[in-house]
Design a protein around this motif. Structure first.
Motif, PDB file in Angstrom:
ATOM      1  N   ILE A   1      -7.261  18.733 -22.578  1.00 57.66           N
ATOM      2  CA  ILE A   1      -8.631  18.335 -22.180  1.00 57.66           C
ATOM      3  C   ILE A   1      -9.010  18.161 -20.762  1.00 57.66           C
ATOM      4  O   ILE A   1     -10.117  18.659 -20.080  1.00 57.66           O
ATOM      5  CB  ILE A   1      -9.165  17.086 -22.965  1.00 57.66           C
ATOM      6  N   ARG A   2      -8.124  17.700 -20.143  1.00 53.57           N
ATOM      7  CA  ARG A   2      -8.056  17.238 -18.577  1.00 53.57           C
ATOM      8  C   ARG A   2      -8.018  18.687 -17.824  1.00 53.57           C
ATOM      9  O   ARG A   2      -8.960  18.843 -16.927  1.00 53.57           O
ATOM     10  CB  ARG A   2      -6.916  16.357 -18.231  1.00 53.57           C
ATOM     11  N   GLN A   3      -7.189  19.507 -18.292  1.00 51.53           N
ATOM     12  CA  GLN A   3      -6.955  20.743 -17.512  1.00 51.53           C
ATOM     13  C   GLN A   3      -7.825  21.860 -17.622  1.00 51.53           C
ATOM     14  O   GLN A   3      -8.299  22.717 -16.682  1.00 51.53           O
ATOM     15  CB  GLN A   3      -5.500  21.309 -17.304  1.00 51.53           C
ATOM     16  N   HIS A   4      -8.291  21.977 -18.861  1.00 48.24           N
ATOM     17  CA  HIS A   4      -9.047  23.081 -19.316  1.00 48.24           C
ATOM     18  C   HIS A   4     -10.587  22.750 -19.679  1.00 48.24           C
ATOM     19  O   HIS A   4     -11.221  23.621 -19.962  1.00 48.24           O
ATOM     20  CB  HIS A   4      -8.618  23.741 -20.503  1.00 48.24           C
ATOM     21  N   ARG A   5     -10.733  21.650 -19.470  1.00 45.52           N
ATOM     22  CA  ARG A   5     -12.289  21.179 -19.967  1.00 45.52           C
ATOM     23  C   ARG A   5     -12.453  21.286 -21.341  1.00 45.52           C
ATOM     24  O   ARG A   5     -11.536  21.658 -22.019  1.00 45.52           O
ATOM     25  CB  ARG A   5     -13.292  21.567 -18.559  1.00 45.52           C
TER      26      ARG A   5
END
Length: 128
Positions: A102-106
């Motif tokens: 979630i943080r890296q790939h949105r």
């Protein structure tokens, strides 16, 4: 002994409806809970919220799929990460990786968002 987690379980009828709405992309279907706080005792006070809203989908295209959830008007957990339900996993992937995906790939919005019922609970971790 598995670690105990404070959060919300996804009731079976909500899980079934969401599995139809968002088909799992990877072979291991988790679709179990939303974490509030890991490492609690069995007698920890339960969260008050009993409703959530699925507002998005995250997928790294390599084996981690997660649904982004809004609780009490926000997707932001108290620890700074994002409320979510680990949805499905590919071989060798772990539920805890959803936070990084979630943080890296949105994440992409789910249109329309889907309101869900959540069951406050203390339960054994499925991060293994």
């Amino acid at each position: 002994m598995p670690q105990l987690v404070l959060g919300w379980l996804l009731p079976e009828e909500e899980r079934d409806a969401l599995l139809t709405l968002v088909p799992p992309r990877y072979p291991r279907v988790v679709a179990h809970h939303v974490t509030l706080k890991p490492g609690v005792r069995q007698d920890h006070p339960l969260p008050e919220a009993t409703r959530g809203r699925v507002v998005g989908l995250a997928d790294d295209d390599r084996g981690v799929q997660a649904l982004v959830v809004e609780i009490d008007g926000t997707t932001r957990r108290p620890d700074g990460s994002t409320w979510h339900i680990t949805w499905s996993l590919g071989p060798g992937r772990k539920p805890v990786e959803s936070n990084d995906v979630i943080r890296q790939h949105r994440w992409k919005p789910l249109e329309p968002p889907r309101d869900i019922r959540l069951e406050p609970a203390v339960f054994a971790s499925t991060n293994g």
